[in-house]
Write an enzyme that holds these catalytic residues in place. Structure first.
Site, mmCIF file in Angstrom:
data_model
loop_
_atom_site.group_PDB
_atom_site.id
_atom_site.type_symbol
_atom_site.label_atom_id
_atom_site.label_comp_id
_atom_site.label_asym_id
_atom_site.label_seq_id
_atom_site.Cartn_x
_atom_site.Cartn_y
_atom_site.Cartn_z
ATOM 1 N N HIS A 1 0.780 -1.235 0.000
ATOM 2 C CA HIS A 1 0.000 0.000 0.000
ATOM 3 C C HIS A 1 0.815 1.291 0.000
ATOM 4 C CE1 HIS A 1 -2.994 -2.927 0.904
ATOM 5 N NE2 HIS A 1 -3.929 -2.107 1.243
ATOM 6 N N GLY B 1 -0.031 -2.745 -5.941
ATOM 7 C CA GLY B 1 -0.904 -3.866 -5.580
ATOM 8 C C GLY B 1 -2.315 -3.411 -5.264
ATOM 9 N N HIS B 2 -2.463 -2.201 -4.807
ATOM 10 C CA HIS B 2 -3.786 -1.618 -4.554
ATOM 11 C C HIS B 2 -3.869 -0.323 -5.337
ATOM 12 C CE1 HIS B 2 -7.464 -0.229 -2.854
ATOM 13 N NE2 HIS B 2 -7.456 -1.023 -1.786
ATOM 14 N N HIS C 1 -10.582 -8.020 -5.964
ATOM 15 C CA HIS C 1 -10.896 -7.120 -4.860
ATOM 16 C C HIS C 1 -11.663 -5.909 -5.395
ATOM 17 C CE1 HIS C 1 -9.946 -4.052 -1.764
ATOM 18 N NE2 HIS C 1 -9.870 -5.079 -0.934
ATOM 19 N N GLU D 1 -12.567 -9.940 -0.415
ATOM 20 C CA GLU D 1 -13.439 -8.761 -0.560
ATOM 21 C C GLU D 1 -13.716 -8.544 -2.039
ATOM 22 O OE1 GLU D 1 -10.749 -5.908 1.466
ATOM 23 O OE2 GLU D 1 -12.015 -6.189 3.234
ATOM 24 N N CYS E 1 -16.747 0.865 1.099
ATOM 25 C CA CYS E 1 -15.819 1.491 0.145
ATOM 26 C C CYS E 1 -16.054 1.006 -1.278
ATOM 27 C CB CYS E 1 -14.372 1.181 0.515
ATOM 28 S SG CYS E 1 -13.800 2.028 2.001
ATOM 29 N N CYS F 1 -10.802 1.905 6.664
ATOM 30 C CA CYS F 1 -10.886 2.590 5.375
ATOM 31 C C CYS F 1 -12.265 3.203 5.138
ATOM 32 C CB CYS F 1 -10.566 1.631 4.234
ATOM 33 S SG CYS F 1 -11.471 0.078 4.300
ATOM 34 N N CYS F 2 -13.311 2.531 5.626
ATOM 35 C CA CYS F 2 -14.664 2.953 5.267
ATOM 36 C C CYS F 2 -15.114 4.273 5.905
ATOM 37 C CB CYS F 2 -15.663 1.843 5.583
ATOM 38 S SG CYS F 2 -15.348 0.321 4.645
#
Lengths: 607, 607
Positions: free
Chosen positions: A122, A173-174, A235, A287, A305, A388-389
């Site tokens: 991340h 990766g994200h 994801h 997810e 999210c 995160c949300c």
């Protein structure tokens, strides 16, 4: 097609004014306090040492960034010295701890791990969110300290990834930095940001990228070069952040191949992989998207999210193509999954938004052996380990007017109905409405030649007047077009009679069941509001619905007719079930789990 | 009430003769070969060393023991020098490796771990199974080598647990030895075996027991002293082996308090925690009972061993109380969960017996991320790492005639209908029947004054003749009683018309669904036999059923009427579903998964 961004719009009254007030006055402070308590702000100081409490986590910088962006959006509409001070302090700390080379990552800087070696860690994701925050805070306040930090950081990232190629991987990766770079490009007009965005998008899933990482993986949309990707995979948040940036890039570059992927992927989601609430992600494992028509209600993941990210992807598609299917998905998300993510008091949040809760399952196992089954939360929480949300929801609601309009040379497209005034240097448009509680919208459009109003897909009965005279404009791509509307008052009346929704029989999880909607609002039954087992209720699909105003949920409760079985003692019997008539109370899905732990279901058995 | 054990009965023809032949001629050899290949027989030599393949496992001795017992049961009815040689060799190895003190455990003897220190390590469980095998093999062959080994071992166990109290625990973590001790008591009449059984049962869950182990745990029925246990809890096989021994002990000691627990626990299972197939264990976590009416079909655990253990518990209750509810449960298990455990070719076995399979779920996740969901097997296997079920099924089927009769001073109770001849020194009874394919049973009872025939709970239409003349005997506790029947031919005719079964509405998992039975046989739909999505089929509850003889499954296939939806493209729509008429083919549940991987369901949506 151009976006009219939320900064040009004041939400005046009604449904969304209550939500934006709640976020500005309650949620944003609550998220701040929880982040403060859990060490996330202190972590920015990069002083954590082994043995200290609150060990910084790889995604904490992104939590802070989304919270800063939320504050920036709020400051666009109201002054708040307290919030601004919190942000300035945080930015000062970030700036003070940025490394000479430009690098900033509060987690990596206090840990031993070598930077740019783990694609799944991340680093670029956090940089992306921090960049979004920097752009937003500069726009809101004119303060460019964080923007300077991030531009310096981007120079360093450019050197590492695009010039020296010294990182152990090529693409993040994200995904997230890609769409953030578009925002910086939009702010500065500097093409190098668009180029870096292209670099990350074009390399994703290609041979060199796979070679660097060792595995091609759907989880991070790395199974194929993006222009060969035609289905939504992996994801969900990663996926939709990527698709958002892909759509942006296609729009700016005119890349038809990339656009074709975006269109096909959108349809794959909207036609095969989306919950009735606008939620996506059928499985908590990864997810992730799963397979078409796999939409279980009880184990729905539907991460908050993820729904937000789909709304942003849809919005970008609206900037490319005038088709109401994009705005319909946005509306579905707005009134359902997005709002269910936050409690009615604005303090607590869902990470996972199931479409059914069966409380009897909560204790089915725990007393029998030591291992516990995965069980979704049945009530919202103020902060999560992976939080995160919450700040994603606050920034989403604070900028909800972003979804209202797009415009081209001669037409203003009205995608959503929110009581508001929008002013640009060319026109002023005002909506007066209590939508979605009421289906009437009065629109005054000054300085506009032609207006296009979206007729929601759920709406099968509506009427339109212009200055009081009924008109019957043609419906095209989901919009009605009214010419020569400058200074007119246009009234759109949508029939808000509640209705039954039939899920496709291809969805194996809902056989024999239906849902109820009133306008865009999906309803659910809660155990706490009905004095019988809601799972045994059979809805009469011919029922009339009684509407009862519900103050706590800010909308209508519905009462519907049906029947419930008389409970029999025999476990298995040749005697058919006997039924008695019953009425069921339904509340908006977004309001569920605000009255304590309870059974809940969206899809009800019927006859 | 006395049991007429299977040794007195020859199964002559029909449904069960095919099954006992299959087990004697195929299954028992197949299990032997798989156990041989996986090192289980070699392990008895206690020569395994670190680095060798096939490391002995704590329950391997019990696998061998159940296989020996299966052979013993088979040898009661047919000679087989090959099988007897295999057993004799195994027993020689066991005897040669028994320690001087009497201890034998092929796993512990090659590992470092101190014996009697870990309650969960199955030492007493293995001893129990080995004891059952010893008793059975002695009865079948008169050879007492294994019996001698086990009596010596029991002396040692008696010293360790009852005299020295030197073990780290008081009662076994997995019950089994208790019921085995009853069998030894029945063989020898020696009260000390009954006393050891009482010791383990009386101490379970009491204060001292809990103190030794540290935790009171439902998983191993240790949460309460057994006489305070009134509901079925924890690991199903552990539980029912305990309940079986409790019922035995109550019968021999007249302990009313213990009997009350047995009765209440039985009712808790039969009325609230049992699948329509006779399966128990709603959850794979802990292989355990959960809460009342929690009987999900897709994730049903329904371990093969668990159903068998419930049959044995029920059989013991029949020896105490003349109530057909016990024999009804046995019948439910016999024709459903027990037989589904073994493939039609006798070679492969289910450990878990789900009530639904949805093949689309098998690949919903694996491509999206690295973690995999737990998915039950969709096809039977020849051997498992934990291979408790295969030799349990073989010994169960080989002794199935145990369930036929009980007798008191003047009445012979007929609990099951199997084509057979039973001879004791007092009477001879013959059943001629093709049950369950045909509902007619002709019974000749010589030397019997009064006969009681169970009328199955599923049967709502039957007739009886005695020497051709119709009689209308009273139905009492589920039995009809016919006096002065010596040398008469009694014909019971049960109506075998297939029927709909309505599950209790308290079971939340089956709302809107029903099952189909023909006699005691539960039916299911398989995807491979129907050219539509079986989950979308709606059964017409007024359907007639066509019966088609199915050679492979040895019974009837059924064809029923209903409707299937016309697949619509829209994911969610205001348009009601449209249906077309359809017919569905149903096969006996026990025959599912014999035609490759396929969707399957027992409970079907209906109208």
């Amino acid at each position: 097609m151009k976006m009219i961004d939320f900064r040009k719009t004041d939400i005046n009254n009604g449904f969304w004014r209550k939500k934006t007030d709640l976020v500005s006055e309650v949620s944003v402070f609550n998220v701040y306090n929880r982040f403060k308590e859990t060490g996330r702000f202190d972590a920015l100081g990069c002083a954590w040492k082994k043995g200290d409490p609150y060990e910084p986590h790889i995604f904490w910088d992104s939590d802070i960034a989304k919270w800063i962006e939320s504050v920036a959006f709020i400051l666009e509409k109201r002054d708040c010295a307290e919030l601004e001070k919190y942000v300035d302090d945080a930015i000062d700390t970030i700036a003070a701890n940025q490394e000479e080379c430009g690098y900033f990552n509060s987690c990596y800087q206090v840990h031993d791990k070598e930077r740019w070696t783990d694609r799944t860690d991340h680093e670029l994701y956090c940089a992306g969110h921090m960049l979004e925050a920097a752009v937003a805070y500069f726009r809101a306040t004119g303060k460019r300290k964080l923007l300077d930090v991030m531009e310096k950081y981007l120079d360093y990232i450019r050197k590492v990834f695009m010039e020296d190629k010294s990182a152990s991987f090529i693409t993040p990766g994200h995904e997230e930095i890609e769409l953030a770079l578009i925002k910086l490009y939009e702010l500065t007009g500097d093409k190098k940001h668009l180029e870096m965005c292209s670099f990350f998008i074009d390399n994703r899933g290609n041979d060199v990228d796979v070679e660097y990482r060792g595995v091609a993986h759907k989880y991070s949309q790395s199974h194929l070069p993006v222009r060969e990707q035609k289905t939504a995979e992996g994801h969900c948040v990663r996926a939709c952040y990527l698709y958002t940036a892909m759509a942006d890039l296609a729009r700016y570059t005119g890349d038809e191949e990339l656009l074709d992927s975006c269109k096909k992927i959108f349809d794959d989601i909207a036609e095969r992989k989306m919950y009735i609430t606008g939620g996506i992600g059928s499985s908590g494992r990864g997810e992730a998207f799963t397979i078409p028509y796999d939409l279980p209600d009880l184990t729905a993941y539907s991460e908050s999210c993820a729904a937000l990210s789909l709304a942003w992807f849809s919005q970008r598609m609206l900037l490319i193509e005038n088709d109401s299917k994009y705005a319909d998905v946005i509306e579905r998300i707005l009134y359902n999954n997005a709002l269910s993510s936050i409690s009615l008091d604005g303090k607590a949040f869902f990470y996972v938004n199931p479409l059914a809760i069966r409380t009897h399952l909560l204790n089915r196992n725990t007393s029998q052996c030591d291992t516990k089954e995965y069980l979704p939360l049945t009530e919202r929480k103020e902060v999560f380990d992976c939080s995160c949300c919450p700040p994603n929801i606050t920034r989403f609601i604070a900028s909800v007017a972003d979804f209202l309009y797009t415009t081209d040379d001669d037409t203003l497209y009205v995608h959503q109905y929110i009581d508001s005034t929008t002013k640009t240097d060319k026109f002023t448009v005002t909506q007066k409405t209590e939508y979605p509680n009421n289906g009437t919208v009065n629109i005054t459009a000054d300085g506009i030649r032609r207006i296009a109003l979206r007729i929601p897909a759920w709406c099968n009965n509506f009427s339109v007047t212009v200055d009081g005279a009924e008109v019957s404009p043609e419906l095209r791509n989901g919009y009605i077009y009214i010419d020569n509307c400058d200074s007119s008052v246009i009234t759109l009346s949508m029939d808000m009679t509640p209705f039954i929704v039939y899920p496709s029989s291809k969805i194996r999880d809902y056989t024999g069941r239906v849902a109820v909607q009133r306008g865009p609002v999906v309803y659910c039954a809660e155990g706490v509001r009905n004095n019988f087992n809601i799972m045994s209720f059979r809805l009469d699909t011919k029922t009339d619905f009684k509407e009862i105003l519900c103050d706590t949920c800010g909308s209508y409760m519905l009462v519907a007719k049906g029947k419930i079985p008389v409970e029999s003692e025999a476990l298995y019997s040749r005697e058919p079930e006997k039924f008695i008539n019953a009425e069921i109370k339904l509340i908006p899905y977004y309001a569920f789990a605000n009255h304590g732990e309870s059974d809940m279901e969206v899809f009800m058995f019927c006859y």
